[in-house]
Design a protein around this motif. Structure first.
Motif, PDB file in Angstrom:
ATOM      1  N   UNK A 283       0.916  -1.243  -0.063  1.00  0.00           N
ATOM      2  CA  UNK A 283       0.193   0.151  -0.100  1.00  0.00           C
ATOM      3  C   UNK A 283       0.824   1.196   0.047  1.00  0.00           C
ATOM      4  N   UNK A 284       2.058   1.284   0.668  1.00  0.00           N
ATOM      5  CA  UNK A 284       2.864   2.401   0.687  1.00  0.00           C
ATOM      6  C   UNK A 284       3.245   2.700  -0.532  1.00  0.00           C
ATOM      7  N   UNK A 285       3.844   1.721  -1.542  1.00  0.00           N
ATOM      8  CA  UNK A 285       4.322   2.039  -2.594  1.00  0.00           C
ATOM      9  C   UNK A 285       3.110   2.281  -3.827  1.00  0.00           C
ATOM     10  N   UNK A 286       1.976   1.865  -3.462  1.00  0.00           N
ATOM     11  CA  UNK A 286       0.720   2.044  -4.414  1.00  0.00           C
ATOM     12  C   UNK A 286       0.470   3.605  -4.050  1.00  0.00           C
ATOM     13  N   UNK A 287       0.211   3.923  -2.978  1.00  0.00           N
ATOM     14  CA  UNK A 287       0.018   5.178  -2.487  1.00  0.00           C
ATOM     15  C   UNK A 287       0.747   6.238  -3.028  1.00  0.00           C
ATOM     16  N   UNK A 288       2.168   6.001  -3.034  1.00  0.00           N
ATOM     17  CA  UNK A 288       3.092   6.921  -3.493  1.00  0.00           C
ATOM     18  C   UNK A 288       3.161   6.898  -5.095  1.00  0.00           C
ATOM     19  N   UNK A 289       2.791   6.046  -5.564  1.00  0.00           N
ATOM     20  CA  UNK A 289       2.556   6.100  -7.099  1.00  0.00           C
ATOM     21  C   UNK A 289       1.405   6.977  -7.539  1.00  0.00           C
ATOM     22  N   UNK A 302       5.873   7.550 -20.302  1.00  0.00           N
ATOM     23  CA  UNK A 302       5.064   7.540 -19.418  1.00  0.00           C
ATOM     24  C   UNK A 302       3.852   6.659 -19.475  1.00  0.00           C
ATOM     25  N   UNK A 303       3.867   5.788 -18.488  1.00  0.00           N
ATOM     26  CA  UNK A 303       2.500   4.834 -18.626  1.00  0.00           C
ATOM     27  C   UNK A 303       1.406   5.283 -17.400  1.00  0.00           C
ATOM     28  N   UNK A 304       0.537   5.930 -17.738  1.00  0.00           N
ATOM     29  CA  UNK A 304      -0.688   6.540 -17.030  1.00  0.00           C
ATOM     30  C   UNK A 304      -0.973   5.658 -15.996  1.00  0.00           C
ATOM     31  N   UNK A 305      -1.358   4.107 -16.579  1.00  0.00           N
ATOM     32  CA  UNK A 305      -2.116   3.423 -15.853  1.00  0.00           C
ATOM     33  C   UNK A 305      -1.504   3.351 -14.180  1.00  0.00           C
ATOM     34  N   UNK A 306      -0.083   3.502 -14.295  1.00  0.00           N
ATOM     35  CA  UNK A 306       0.455   3.150 -13.134  1.00  0.00           C
ATOM     36  C   UNK A 306       0.696   4.181 -12.191  1.00  0.00           C
ATOM     37  N   UNK A 307      -0.123   5.332 -12.257  1.00  0.00           N
ATOM     38  CA  UNK A 307      -0.404   6.338 -11.494  1.00  0.00           C
ATOM     39  C   UNK A 307      -1.845   6.680 -11.315  1.00  0.00           C
ATOM     40  N   UNK A 308      -2.565   5.897 -11.960  1.00  0.00           N
ATOM     41  CA  UNK A 308      -4.357   5.956 -11.936  1.00  0.00           C
ATOM     42  C   UNK A 308      -4.916   4.693 -11.459  1.00  0.00           C
ATOM     43  N   UNK A 309      -5.480   4.200 -12.713  1.00  0.00           N
ATOM     44  CA  UNK A 309      -6.331   2.975 -11.825  1.00  0.00           C
ATOM     45  C   UNK A 309      -5.717   1.852 -11.380  1.00  0.00           C
TER      46      UNK A 309
END
Length: 357
Positions: A283-289, A302-309
């Motif tokens: 969760x820590x790393x996903x939240x940071x993303x 840039x792969x927007x999926x890795x910062x959004x959904x």
């Protein structure tokens, strides 16, 4: 107002060429199409849009073909597109406004390249390219595969996007070009090693891909951004090979080049810990993303999926395993904003609505 020459190279593009030209014909002042050996109706379609159709024998060198197409341009600026590219309606209006307002001292205008879309219309891969260049500067394409336009001078970054709508992927074509370079004993640049690694990875030759990425990383020369993604892509290869510790090391290795974390890295580290059932670390790393700012002037991938959904959907899973159903539901809804009809997200929604009452 500046004038624009469209320059394209084509081969057997009858399925997509008209779609492309329909989105740009009312913007440009000249259309130049160089055919490299079509055996279908591509040339006939091209002639419906322009009488400036030229022929160039394919020699296995994309840069040579693109340079030939630029040679035929006569207007102030050159815009280049691939046959499976389109300009969406909003982007067409932006280019028309740019054409009216562009300072003629500008040597190049970079635009986003939306190189992939998912089934919900979300951009999956985006990067910048020098897309509109001043003809009088005689900029040259380099590289026989994954070529690039060598541009310098006064460059401005725009928010205009060209969208790639590929119908099919030419599996193995680029890999074959690189393998011929190997057979000839060509000297590889750091860029060559990076893109050769990508081709090997896409063709599931993971051990060889890792070797090529390592050669890129070990060379002092080369673009830092390529080294960042060499580490990330190498980590994917290790994951596919089941080498989890090497995977994690490669992800952290990317930090020595990027200096600060990227969403693409953070989400992968999150997934590593999720697979270990260390949900708090994940969760820590996903939240940071999800919290990292987007850099408008960034040129690399840039792969927007890795910062959004994607990190939100994974946090939904992590919180569910921690029995925190309210947070699980919240993150599922954040993912649903981007993929409203995703069956997995809709399944989660139905399940979690029962849990949270």
């Amino acid at each position: 107002m500046v004038s624009i020459s469209l320059c394209m190279i084509v081969k057997n593009e009858e399925e997509v060429l008209a779609r492309c030209l329909d989105t740009v014909k009312d913007i440009v002042d000249e259309i130049n199409i160089v055919d490299t050996g079509s055996s279908d109706t591509t040339v006939d379609i091209a002639k419906k849009y322009t009488d400036r159709v030229f022929y160039f024998e394919w020699i296995g060198d994309f840069a040579a073909a693109r340079n030939e197409s630029f040679r035929h341009a006569t207007k102030d600026y050159i815009l280049y597109l691939d046959a499976d590219d389109v300009l969406l309606e909003e982007e067409q209006e932006k280019i028309k406004r740019l054409k009216e307002s562009l300072d003629p001292s500008v040597d190049s205008v970079s635009m986003y390249y939306n190189a992939g879309l998912d089934e919900f219309g979300n951009v999956t891969l985006q990067y910048r390219r020098n897309r509109l260049v001043k003809r009088s500067r005689n900029f040259i394409w380099k590289g026989d595969c994954h070529q690039y336009l060598e541009v310098y001078g006064k460059i401005i970054n725009s928010d205009i996007a060209v969208t790639h709508k590929k119908i099919r992927h030419s599996v193995g074509r680029n890999l074959a070009i690189y393998q011929k370079k190997v057979e000839r004993g060509d000297v590889f640049t750091p860029r060559d090693y990076f893109y050769y690694g990508n081709e090997l990875r896409e063709n599931e030759r993971y051990e060889e891909a890792i070797e090529s990425y390592n050669k890129n990383i070990q060379m002092k020369e080369g673009w830092i951004e390529d080294k960042v993604y060499a580490c990330i892509n190498k980590a994917d290869c290790f994951r596919f090979l089941g080498k989890e510790e090497e995977e994690l090391y490669s992800l952290f290795e990317s930090f020595q080049f990027s200096k600060t974390p990227r969403p693409e890295t953070c989400s992968r580290i999150g997934y590593y810990f999720q697979r270990k059932r260390d949900f708090h670390s994940a969760i820590f790393w996903y939240k940071l993303a999800t919290e990292l700012d987007h850099d408008f002037n960034k040129w690399s991938f840039t792969y927007p999926a890795y910062s959004t959904w994607y990190p939100h959907l994974q946090m939904c899973v992590c919180y569910y395993n921690l029995q925190d159903f309210e947070k699980s539901y919240y993150h599922n809804e954040k993912a649903r904003e981007h993929r409203p009809d995703d069956e997995r997200i809709l399944f989660n929604k139905e399940l979690l609505e029962v849990k949270v009452g």
